[in-house]
Design an enzyme around this catalytic site. Structure first.
Site, PDB file in Angstrom:
ATOM      1  N   LYS A 287       3.356   5.032   8.913  1.00  0.00           N
ATOM      2  CA  LYS A 287       4.409   4.759   7.938  1.00  0.00           C
ATOM      3  C   LYS A 287       4.589   5.875   6.917  1.00  0.00           C
ATOM      4  O   LYS A 287       3.639   6.312   6.284  1.00  0.00           O
ATOM      5  CB  LYS A 287       4.111   3.452   7.195  1.00  0.00           C
ATOM      6  CG  LYS A 287       4.197   2.218   8.076  1.00  0.00           C
ATOM      7  CD  LYS A 287       3.993   0.957   7.238  1.00  0.00           C
ATOM      8  CE  LYS A 287       4.151  -0.295   8.076  1.00  0.00           C
ATOM      9  NZ  LYS A 287       3.971  -1.524   7.269  1.00  0.00           N
TER      10      LYS A 287
ATOM     11  N   GLY B  47      -8.450   4.834   1.390  1.00  0.00           N
ATOM     12  CA  GLY B  47      -7.584   4.598   0.244  1.00  0.00           C
ATOM     13  C   GLY B  47      -7.868   5.534  -0.906  1.00  0.00           C
ATOM     14  O   GLY B  47      -6.940   6.010  -1.579  1.00  0.00           O
TER      15      GLY B  47
END
Length: 392
Positions: free
Chosen positions: A197, A373
């Site tokens: 994405k 992350g």
């Protein structure tokens, strides 16, 4: 940022936040102990210095409930095996019994606390929970880079309730390599960004664009960039909401004279299934309804040539659906290219790390980050709450 080496820890109770979020099989056996091994230098240093060591971590997503299958006990046993010494295990992470066990530790002894996330207050960054954790020790050490982008009680909140804090060797190493690869790189600096994405990485792309000499974009996210240039991507995944953003980034690269590379061919298939018919095609000629699932051989060659001049390479995101061998060729080839280059190479992101290990070239990569992350947050130009807290 102070590290454990800068602190006088002899005889002191130190609470070390680690990332022992290891995978377990159905028999509660650890299938990959790398995260435990990464914490060993900090723990061994604490043992050698005569500290009284308390280790805490989370495991899985118990959502504030006590779930035996997510106990830290397998991690405690494996740590004991790796160190070759006894490791005590606490029945909880706070409470009277835990406090008694912490107080009873001798110099060089180690105790592992039960799963922090058995308490919802951990993720809520509850001040009372953070204070209870802090009350177990004299010094707090953060060695959990992978969760330092989370403002949780054991990462950020605890630092408000304990006087002395510092970084463990793993956290220090992560920050040092990120600084060397992005903040102060040897040039040319090349970023290879892939994955699925655009939306999840666009902030990172915008920030890294200000720093790189070359940007290479692959994976499914490249589909959005190609469509923004008027190319019909068939049935491939495209984020239409980001078409304008992708086009703007391409325009910005031209203005900054950043070398931007996109796929020129791909491996397309009717469906993402094993045994399904596939073909190599220019990106402009993808059959109607077919999916682009890997970059093609011409693009792989183009990307490899683009990587050659680099003296620093940052890689985040595979260039194809590498989980299926049919669509893994480019990612494996680029992993080899990066591993055998003369550049400082830093790899981050869970899928990317898995791809590197699948390629067989992990030992030749300069540094493989332990955080997905957290690594991405740094790429976005943001500071990590867990690191900021150590400096406050």
């Amino acid at each position: 940022m102070k590290t454990i080496r800068d602190l006088d820890i002899k005889g002191k109770k130190i609470l070390i936040r680690v990332d022992f979020n290891v995978p377990l099989d159905k028999e509660q056996k650890i299938t990959d102990d790398n995260r435990i091994r990464e914490a060993l230098p900090t723990i061994r240093h604490a043992v050698a210095e005569g500290a009284r060591i308390i280790i805490c971590s989370h495991l899985g997503r118990p959502k504030g409930e006590r779930k035996p299958e997510l106990s830290m006990s397998p991690a405690a046993r494996r740590l004991s095996e790796l160190l070759g010494k006894e490791v005590k295990f606490a029945p909880d992470c706070i409470g009277e019994k835990v406090e008694e066990m912490a107080a009873g530790l001798a110099e060089g002894e180690i105790m592992v606390l039960e799963n922090l996330r058995f308490h919802k207050e951990e993720k809520d960054n509850d001040p009372e929970f953070a204070a209870a954790l802090a009350g177990l020790a004299d010094i707090y050490i953060n060695d959990a880079f992978a969760v330092s982008h989370r403002a949780h009680a054991s990462i950020e909140g605890i630092t408000h309730h304990i006087k002395e804090t510092g970084a463990g060797f793993l956290l220090q190493k992560e920050m040092d390599f990120f600084h060397r690869s992005v903040s102060n790189p040897i040039r040319p600096l090349t970023a290879l960004i892939g994955g699925v994405k655009v939306s999840s990485k666009f902030k990172a792309l915008e920030n890294i664009m200000q720093k790189v000499d070359t940007m290479i974009i692959g994976g499914a996210m490249a589909n959005t960039f190609l469509k923004s240039q008027g190319i019909d991507m068939g049935g491939s995944m495209v984020e239409d909401d980001f078409l304008d953003s992708a086009a703007s980034l391409i325009k910005e690269a031209k203005g900054k004279k950043v070398n931007l590379y996109l796929p020129v061919d791909c491996v397309a298939a009717e469906r993402f299934e094993e045994g399904c018919a596939s073909k190599i095609t220019p990106v402009q000629e993808i059959p109607r309804g077919w999916l682009a699932l890997d970059i093609g051989p011409a693009t792989t060659t183009l990307f490899r040539e683009a990587l050659e001049p680099a003296r620093t390479i940052v890689w985040n995101g595979p260039t194809g659906a590498f989980e299926m061998d049919t669509y893994a060729r480019s990612t494996m080839a680029l992993a080899q290219q990066i591993a055998t280059s003369h550049a400082l190479s830093v790899v981050g992101g869970g899928d990317t790390v898995s791809a590197v290990y699948k390629s067989g070239w992990p030992a030749e990569i300069s540094y493989i980050s332990t955080g997905g992350g957290a690594f991405l947050m740094l790429m976005e130009g943001r500071e990590l709450p867990g690191v900021i807290a150590l400096d406050s």
